[in-house]
Each structure stands twice: as C-alpha cells, then as structure tokens.
Design an enzyme around this catalytic site. Structure first.
Site, PDB file in Angstrom:
ATOM      1  CD  GLN A   1      -3.052   9.442  -0.870  1.00 12.80           C
ATOM      2  OE1 GLN A   1      -3.827   8.493  -0.996  1.00 12.80           O
ATOM      3  NE2 GLN A   1      -1.733   9.277  -0.870  1.00 12.80           N
TER       4      GLN A   1
ATOM      5  CE1 TYR B   1      -4.062   4.274  -8.956  1.00  9.22           C
ATOM      6  CE2 TYR B   1      -2.683   4.932  -7.106  1.00  9.22           C
ATOM      7  CZ  TYR B   1      -3.493   3.995  -7.723  1.00  9.22           C
ATOM      8  OH  TYR B   1      -3.742   2.791  -7.128  1.00  9.22           O
TER       9      TYR B   1
ATOM     10  NE  ARG C   1       2.312   7.820   0.140  1.00  9.05           N
ATOM     11  CZ  ARG C   1       2.090   6.620   0.697  1.00  9.05           C
ATOM     12  NH1 ARG C   1       1.406   5.711   0.053  1.00  9.05           N
ATOM     13  NH2 ARG C   1       2.530   6.341   1.895  1.00  9.05           N
TER      14      ARG C   1
ATOM     15  NE  ARG D   1       2.236  -4.196   3.686  1.00  3.62           N
ATOM     16  CZ  ARG D   1       3.311  -4.827   3.251  1.00  3.62           C
ATOM     17  NH1 ARG D   1       3.197  -6.005   2.670  1.00  3.62           N
ATOM     18  NH2 ARG D   1       4.513  -4.288   3.380  1.00  3.62           N
TER      19      ARG D   1
HETATM   20  C1  LIG Z   1      -4.950  -2.071   1.199  1.00  2.00           C
HETATM   21  C2  LIG Z   1      -4.021  -0.969   0.814  1.00  2.00           C
HETATM   22  C3  LIG Z   1      -4.528   0.174   0.218  1.00  2.00           C
HETATM   23  C4  LIG Z   1      -3.670   1.221  -0.127  1.00  2.00           C
HETATM   24  N1  LIG Z   1      -4.189   2.388  -0.623  1.00  2.00           N
HETATM   25  C5  LIG Z   1      -3.392   3.464  -0.791  1.00  2.00           C
HETATM   26  C6  LIG Z   1      -3.927   4.737  -1.099  1.00  2.00           C
HETATM   27  O1  LIG Z   1      -5.129   4.911  -1.177  1.00  2.00           O
HETATM   28  N2  LIG Z   1      -3.077   5.766  -1.288  1.00  2.00           N
HETATM   29  C7  LIG Z   1      -1.724   5.608  -1.180  1.00  2.00           C
HETATM   30  O2  LIG Z   1      -0.975   6.570  -1.368  1.00  2.00           O
HETATM   31  N3  LIG Z   1      -1.189   4.420  -0.851  1.00  2.00           N
HETATM   32  C8  LIG Z   1      -1.992   3.354  -0.640  1.00  2.00           C
HETATM   33  N4  LIG Z   1      -1.441   2.167  -0.231  1.00  2.00           N
HETATM   34  C9  LIG Z   1       0.007   2.076  -0.012  1.00  2.00           C
HETATM   35  C10 LIG Z   1       0.342   2.311   1.460  1.00  2.00           C
HETATM   36  O3  LIG Z   1       0.022   3.616   1.889  1.00  2.00           O
HETATM   37  C11 LIG Z   1       1.830   2.055   1.732  1.00  2.00           C
HETATM   38  O4  LIG Z   1       2.596   2.985   0.985  1.00  2.00           O
HETATM   39  C12 LIG Z   1       2.261   0.643   1.376  1.00  2.00           C
HETATM   40  O5  LIG Z   1       1.293  -0.308   1.781  1.00  2.00           O
HETATM   41  C13 LIG Z   1       3.592   0.285   2.034  1.00  2.00           C
HETATM   42  O6  LIG Z   1       3.507   0.406   3.427  1.00  2.00           O
HETATM   43  P1  LIG Z   1       3.400  -0.893   4.423  1.00  2.00           P
HETATM   44  O7  LIG Z   1       4.587  -1.749   4.119  1.00  2.00           O
HETATM   45  O8  LIG Z   1       3.441  -0.297   5.794  1.00  2.00           O
HETATM   46  O9  LIG Z   1       2.111  -1.595   4.122  1.00  2.00           O
HETATM   47  C14 LIG Z   1      -2.283   1.100   0.094  1.00  2.00           C
HETATM   48  C15 LIG Z   1      -1.788  -0.067   0.680  1.00  2.00           C
HETATM   49  C16 LIG Z   1      -2.635  -1.086   1.060  1.00  2.00           C
HETATM   50  C17 LIG Z   1      -2.050  -2.304   1.744  1.00  2.00           C
END
Ligand SMILES: Cc1cc2nc3c(=O)[nH]c(=O)nc-3n(C[C@H](O)[C@H](O)[C@H](O)COP(=O)(O)O)c2cc1C
Ligand SMILES: Cc1cc2nc3c(=O)[nH]c(=O)nc-3n(C[C@H](O)[C@H](O)[C@H](O)COP(=O)(O)OP(=O)(O)OC[C@H]3O[C@@H](n4cnc5c(N)ncnc54)[C@H](O)[C@@H]3O)c2cc1C
Length: 763
Positions: free
Chosen positions: A491, A572, A620, A715
């Site tokens: 990414q 972003y 995305r 998560r």
């Molecule tokens: C610790 C953490 C770091 C994240 N970093 C990114 C990232 O670098 N790029 C991105 O597109 N989304 C990032 N996200 C968002 C996740 O990819 C995801 O879209 C979001 O957590 C919802 O999914 P979940 O309910 O399965 O956690 C991050 C989420 C978490 C929890």
C-alpha cells in the site's frame, strides 16, 4: 382500572385479553370503528418464537390460533425463468380476519366490552372518562397526530409502491417470491397461503414502474386485472382480489416507517403500529403489536403506578422494536434497491434475498437447508475456478485479478505498525508480516508505506523512497514467497495534512511534541485546530509527488510485491483531493467530482504505466465521509468507483470515514459492507469489503451474497495472525495449507475442534 382500547386490531384486542387474564376486575372497553368481521388485508405470519410468547401468555387463545395455522417450510423464488427452493424456514400463517375473530371471541369470554362501528374522534376526550387509554389505532393513528408534540413521531414514507391483494391460487408449498420483468420495469410479488383456500399476494414495485403502468389512476379492480396479466404464469387462471374497499382510490401504498420518540402522555399510551412499524417483508407487525400488549399488561401489574409501568414498557419494548426495525429496514431497503441485484445469477440472487435482513447468517442457512446451501457453495467455487469439486465455504474460494492468483478470499487489511526507523521496515515488520502470511490469509497488505519522508504520517511509518527501504522490503517479500503461498500487496500513500503526527499508541492524529515538518494538501486546510495548516499543492508539488509515487512503485516491483494499493482514503493526501470537505481548489482539480478525481487518477495512470501489466492495482477509498450531503456519500462512492474502473483500476478497497473530525459514523457489524455491495453491484467493479468484519460467517455471507470479492480484516489479524487457519479448523475445512513445521499443532487443533483425526488437505 377503567380502560379504553382505541382500536380493535391485534394490539387493542390482545392487550384487553392480557389485562383481563391478570385481573378480571378491570373494566375494559375496546372501541373499533369497523364491524366485527370487516378487515383490511389477508394473512399474517408468525414465527415459532412469537407463537411461544403468546402461548405462554394465554394458552387457550394460542391453541385456537394454532388450530387455524397454515404451515410452510420452504421459500421459493421465481427469477429469470428459474424456481429456486430452499427449506427449513418454518413459518405459520393465519387469516387476519380469523385471528381477529378468535381474539374478539376470547376477549368477550373474559368479559371485555367490545364496541364496534364507533369511531373515536379524540383520545383526549376518552382520557377524561377512563383511567387508561391504549391508543392501538394503527398505522395512521389519529391519537399519534393529536398528541404529536408529545409523541414526536418520525414518519418516513418509503419509496416503493405496494398493494395487498389475495388470491385463491394455491401457494401452499412455499412462501413464494415472484420477480417479473415487464415492459415498464421489474415488479414482484410476495405470496403465502394462510388458509385452505386463500393466499396473500402483495405486489410491489419501484415508483417509476408504478407510474408507467398508470396504477395511480386505476380503480382497485383495474389494478387487480393488470396484476393478473403480469403474473398470469403463476396464477393458473385464478384472479387477484382486493379487499381494501375502505381505502378510497387505487389501494396502492408507500410504506410509512414510524417511530415515536415517546410512547405515552399522561394516561394515554401508544401500542402496535401506532407507536412503531416494521416493514411487511419481514412479517413482524402483528408480532410487535401482540408482544407489546403482553409487555404493557405485565408492567401495569408489576409496577407501583401507571407512569412507572409506562417507563418500563417504553424501555423494554423500544429495544426490541429498534432491533426488529433494523432488520426490517435492511429487508425493506433490499427490495427498494432490488434492481441493483437483478443481474445476479439465480443462486446468488436467492442467497442475497434470503440473507437480506442480515438476521440469517451463512451457517444458519446451513441449519435450515444443508443441501441447498452446499449447492450454492459449489456454484460459488465453480464460478471462482476452484480446481476440485469440493464443497467449501466461499472464503476458501480462489480469486484471480490479472495474473495474480489468490488461494482464498481473506485479506490482512493494511495496518500501520509505527515501528519503522527512518522509513525502513525492521525485524518487527519481518516477523509481523511473516506471521500473517503463515496464518493462512490469501493476501497480506502491508501498512501505508509512504512515498517520501514528509509524506509519512508519523516518524514510525514505513517508506519506499530509499534503496535501504527497497532492500528491507525485499527481505520480507522474499520470505513470504519462499515460505508461504500467500501473496503480498504494497500500500503506497502520502499523509497530506494528516502528516507529522504522533505514533498510533500516543495521541493519534495530534502534532508531534517536537520536530514537526511542513505538510501539504489539496487545499490550505488543517486536520483539526491543533494541527498545522497544510500548504495547498502547486502544480510543481503535484508533479513531484506523482514522480515519488512512480519511483516507489518501481521499488515495490523490484522488491517483488504481487500487487499495489494506492491509498486514497482516510483523509490523507489523495483523499484530500476527492472529498469536498478538504478540496476547496478553484482550478481543474477542484469543484466537480470529475475534477476532484483528476489528481488521484493522474497518480494511478503514472503508476500503472510503470507497474507490470500482469500485476493488479487497487485503490482504497473512503466511501462515506459520514457528514451527510456536505461530504462524500455512498452514491458519490459509486461515481468514484466508475471513474476508477474506467481508468483501469482492478479492484476498489471500500473503506469509509477518517476524513473529518466532524464525522458521525454509524458503527455496527460489517458497517461499511453496504458501500462495497453498492459499488460492486452498481458498477460491476471488483471490491474488497472492510470494517468490523470478524467472524468467518460474516466473510462467507458477504462473499456468497456478492457484496464483495475479497474481505479485509484488520484488528482480528492483530489479535490472531492465524485467523484464517483457525477459522478453517473451526469449520472443519481441511483444504488450507499449514506451514510444514506446524503440522502437529494443526492435527491437534483439528482433533480438538472435532474435525476428525485425519488431515487430508493439500500440504
Ligand atoms: C492499528 C491500525 C493501523 C491501521 N493502518 C492502516 C493503514 O496503514 N492503511 C490503511 O489503509 N488502513 C489502516 N487501518 C485501517 C484498517 O485497514 C481497517 O480499514 C480498519 O481497521 C477497519 O477494519 P477492522 O474492523 O477489521 O479493524 C489501520 C487500522 C488499525 C487498527
Ligand atoms: C401489506 C401488509 C402486509 C402485512 N403483513 C403482515 C404479516 O405478514 N404479518 C404481520 O404480523 N403483520 C403484517 N402486517 C402488519 C400488520 O397488519 C400490522 O402491523 C398489525 O395489524 C398491527 O396491529 P395494530 O393493532 O397495531 O393495528 P391495526 O391492525 O391496524 O388495528 C388498528 C385498528 O384500529 C381501528 N381504528 C383506527 N382508528 C380508529 C378510530 N379513530 N376509532 C376507532 N377505531 C379505530 C382500525 O379500524 C383498526 O381495526 C402487514 C401490513 C401490511 C400493510
């Protein structure tokens, strides 16, 4: 107590019965404007659960009701020339008229005074003569209007048109849905038998179809004759009948979704449809009415006074009503948006229909009808190009994008680790990504990896802008390729105005304590009052950043990544161009959506030109800014996806939010999946769904219903790198590959999960 029930429908009558059962001394009168045997509508549906509740409240009336039940187990769907039948759904139905007659009889037996053909003009007048007035006066409750300032009703008139008809054609083997394509658009029927001779036949369509047929100007008879012609193939010469003679005009309705802020005022309480409605497509109106009646009667006998009883009643019933309204809303919206799904294969269309309220899960469908579900799973695997004919869950189906072959549909969603040193991934990243690649997901997407030092979100973010970064990433990618059969996606992103902030576990999105660097964005905006205001990008900045993306893509290719994702979400840099909340430009990069998409697409095209043709690229996006019409809404996301698709983007990773501190997201299970569903089914573009998806059941139902092609879990993969392998073991699926050194652990896990001693999967 001297009680008046205003309205002799299921709510009014069953409340009167329930009160008498608890204390015969109550003096209760039910006022009904119609005659005892007048009724609108045809049959009503009960689930087993509702029936158990009414049996516990009053066994004699329940027994009589049961004696008149029509039962059916199957749901049949006619669609595109096919009849698809699934079983195990277990409904029962009864004529509304019969139900009311039985309740009237029981009420009389218990000493309730029933007064028919008496229209009550004002509940306020009744309230002076009675201790308690129960306003069970239905959907168009006059009482609700009379005291609107206290009850504060919210009435949402929905967009589809429907008419409640009946027929003597037999639909006694299944609850039947019939979808017909006509010269004026699609129109469909919900049909179910409710006694030996008669079936309910609700006809529904979108407003434009209704207009083109001219139903609005037709008499009720005219509507029946027209619907008979439309559904002639299913009616076997039987006519359609209307019994809505009390309704003036055509009898077609728009469903009003009603919810009142308060349900009681002084000694008046709302009950049944007067208080809240649930769309007819989940057949719960009578259930809500009768269960609310029991609850009110209970509290009037358990609480010290009427006001305390009202408070308890509202509290208890509101939760239940909201739960049902939420399922009913999903179901209602499915029918409102059904044209979105009318390209689906009958198998998938049927699955989508059955799971529309989101109350029935994938495994729940297996309990209802194992054979049908296995047939659907086999269809999914065949379509996915699975090599063997095994019946496996959709999450274990392969997926192909350009020349990228994924072994399954689970994706480790990108997640920043904030552990990089000067942009360079470290041993932390090697271990972290290696573990997730060993854990069974088909695709591991690395965290937002920034194209320049100032494009990082935090000092701990990874980069792809020096030869050291490329080497360090190559080590990780090589491990994944050498030791696992997962694929790995890079990414790439630029932080824009959300850059120069603290690590995720410090104060997220807050400026650094020291050492801040200047930030750029589409316009001179700041993430919050505490963050620095970004400098609006000049054309020179735009050229520079584009070349940084191109250089990073080349490094990602040399490092061996299988796929690229360009991060255009979450506020972003590229996201700041897309959303009008942060794009205030007056040049050709601001204003219309086409203009706001121009720069992200310029980046995509430049990257695509250097990225190998056999490897896919994802973008995305944030499909909803969660601020209403001022920001991106789901329908804008469809337009965004169309532009992405036209430009040649292979798949859209559908996230949402994080674009404004003013956002009010509506969280819940799979809460962002509807955006993916809409994009996939309205544009035909492949999508990834993400957001609070954590059970294998969620993943399977999303895929099987065609709401996404891949499913990202973030998560859950922090908590369990082996999420996919663990899910396979739990489900007894033996087809996923475990790392060889872990076979003994695998075998024990399967034994413990009850999956048997033998593990025969591909190794
Ligand atoms: C610790 C953490 C770091 C994240 N970093 C990114 C990232 O670098 N790029 C991105 O597109 N989304 C990032 N996200 C968002 C996740 O990819 C995801 O879209 C979001 O957590 C919802 O999914 P979940 O309910 O399965 O956690 C991050 C989420 C978490 C929890
Ligand atoms: C097309 C359609 C299909 C449906 N299918 C189902 C189904 O399958 N299963 C299900 O459970 N539910 C179904 N329902 C919903 C169901 O009919 C209602 O939710 C249920 O009847 C609510 O009961 P109620 O007692 O609150 O209101 P109602 O049944 O509407 O009763 C209200 C009564 O009050 C009387 N009244 C109103 N105003 C006055 C006045 N001023 N003075 C005197 N009397 C008055 C009316 O004449 C009426 O008899 C369907 C509804 C529709 C529109």
């Amino acid at each position: 107590m001297k009680i008046a029930c205003l309205g002799g429908g299921p709510a009014g009558l069953y409340f009167a019965i329930s009160m008498k059962l608890r204390d015969r001394a109550h003096d209760i009168t039910v006022f009904e404007r119609n005659r005892p045997d007048d009724t609108f509508g045809w049959g009503v549906v009960f689930s087993e659960e509702t029936f158990d509740n009414i049996t516990a409240n009053d066994p004699p009336s329940a027994e009589k009701i049961r004696a008149h039940f029509a039962y059916w187990d199957d749901i049949a769907v006619y669609y595109r020339g096919q009849r698809v039948v699934s079983g195990g759904h277990g409904f029962s139905g009864i004529a509304r008229k019969k139900l009311l007659m039985l309740l009237q009889h029981r009420a009389r037996e218990l000493g309730v005074n029933l007064v028919f053909q008496t229209e009550i003009a004002s509940a306020a007048a009744l309230a002076k003569d009675y201790d308690l007035v129960v306003a069970a006066d239905g959907l168009n409750s006059r009482t609700r209007n009379e005291f609107a300032e206290y009850f504060k009703p919210a009435i949402d008139l929905r967009k589809n048109k429907f008419v409640w008809l009946g027929t003597q054609q037999k639909f006694n083997d299944a609850f039947t849905f019939i979808f017909e394509e006509t010269e004026h658009g699609w129109i469909w029927a919900h049909a179910y038998q409710f006694d030996a001779d008669t079936a309910t036949f609700i006809v529904e369509c979108a407003e434009p179809t209704w207009q083109k047929f001219g139903f609005g100007a037709m008499s009720q008879d005219g509507s029946c004759r027209t619907c008979e012609r439309i559904f002639a193939d299913y009616l076997d010469g039987h006519s359609l009948i209307s019994n809505a003679s009390h309704i003036r005009g055509s009898a077609w309705l728009n469903f009003p979704r009603v919810l009142c802020e308060r349900w009681s005022h002084q000694n008046i309480v709302l009950m049944g449809d007067a208080a809240a409605t649930a769309h007819f497509s989940i057949g719960s109106g009578t259930k809500l009415a009768m269960e609310s009646a029991v609850s009110m009667a209970d509290y009037l006998h358990s609480e010290p006074n009427m006001q305390a009883a009202f408070a308890k009643y509202e509290d208890a019933r509101r939760t239940e009503v909201l739960r049902l309204q939420s399922a009913a809303r999903n179901s209602m919206e499915w029918f409102e948006d059904v044209e979105r799904y009318l390209h689906l294969d009958p198998v998938q269309f049927n699955y989508s229909l059955l799971t529309r309220s989101q109350r029935i899960s994938h495994e729940n469908l297996r309990m209802r009808d194992k054979n049908w579900l296995e047939g659907a799973e086999a269809w999914f695997q065949r379509l996915a190009g699975a090599e063997d004919n095994a019946v496996r869950r959709p999450m274990f189906a392969p997926f192909r994008l350009r020349d990228l072959h994924l072994k399954n549909r689970v994706v480790v969603s990108p997640m920043a680790q904030y552990k990089a040193v000067d942009g360079s991934p470290t041993d932390w990243h090697l271990v972290h990504y290696a573990e997730r690649a060993k854990g069974g997901a088909g695709l591991v997407c690395i965290e937002m990896t920034c194209v320049s030092p100032e494009g990082r979100i935090t000092p701990g973010c990874t980069g792809m802008y020096t030869p050291e970064h490329e080497t360090a990433w190559k080590r990780i990618v090589d491990f994944v390729h050498a030791e696992t059969d997962a694929k790995i996606c890079c990414q790439l992103g630029h932080s824009g105005a959300k850059g120069s902030t603290q690590l995720g576990w410090e104060e997220m999105d807050a400026p650094l304590q020291s050492g801040n660097w200047p930030v750029i964005s589409a316009s001179a905006t700041a993430w919050s009052e505490r963050n620095q205001t970004a400098r609006a990008m000049t054309r020179t900045d735009m050229d520079r950043v584009r070349e940084q993306f191109v250089a990073a893509a080349k490094m990602a290719e040399r490092a061996g990544f299988d796929m690229l994702e360009i991060h255009c979400a979450h506020g972003y840099l590229l996201s700041s161009f897309i959303t009008p909340l942060t794009n205030q430009r007056t040049d050709e990069y601001g204003g219309s959506l086409e203009n706001r998409m121009r720069y992200p697409l310029e980046i995509f095209r430049a990257v695509r030109a250097v990225w190998p043709v056999e490897k896919p690229i994802s973008m995305r996006i944030s499909a909803n800014d969660w601020v209403g019409p001022d920001g991106i809404e789901p329908h804008d996301a469809v337009a965004i996806a169309r532009l992405l698709r036209e430009a040649g983007v292979d798949i859209c990773d559908v996230s949402a939010g994080q674009t404004s501190i003013k956002a009010h997201p509506v969280y819940g299970r799979m809460f962002q999946t509807p955006f993916s569903d809409r994009i996939r089914n309205e544009t035909g573009m492949a999508t990834m769904a993400v957001g609070n998806i954590f059970e294998p059941d969620h993943v399977n139902s999303i895929l099987m219903a065609g709401r996404a092609d891949l499913v990202c879990l973030a998560r859950p993969h922090l908590a369990d790198p082996y999420w996919t392998l663990h899910a396979a073991a739990k489900l007894g699926d033996h087809g996923e590959t475990w790392p060889k050194p872990y076979y003994a652990g695998r075998d024990q896990l399967y034994r413990l999960a009850g999956g048997g001693e033998q593990v025969t999967g591909r190794v």
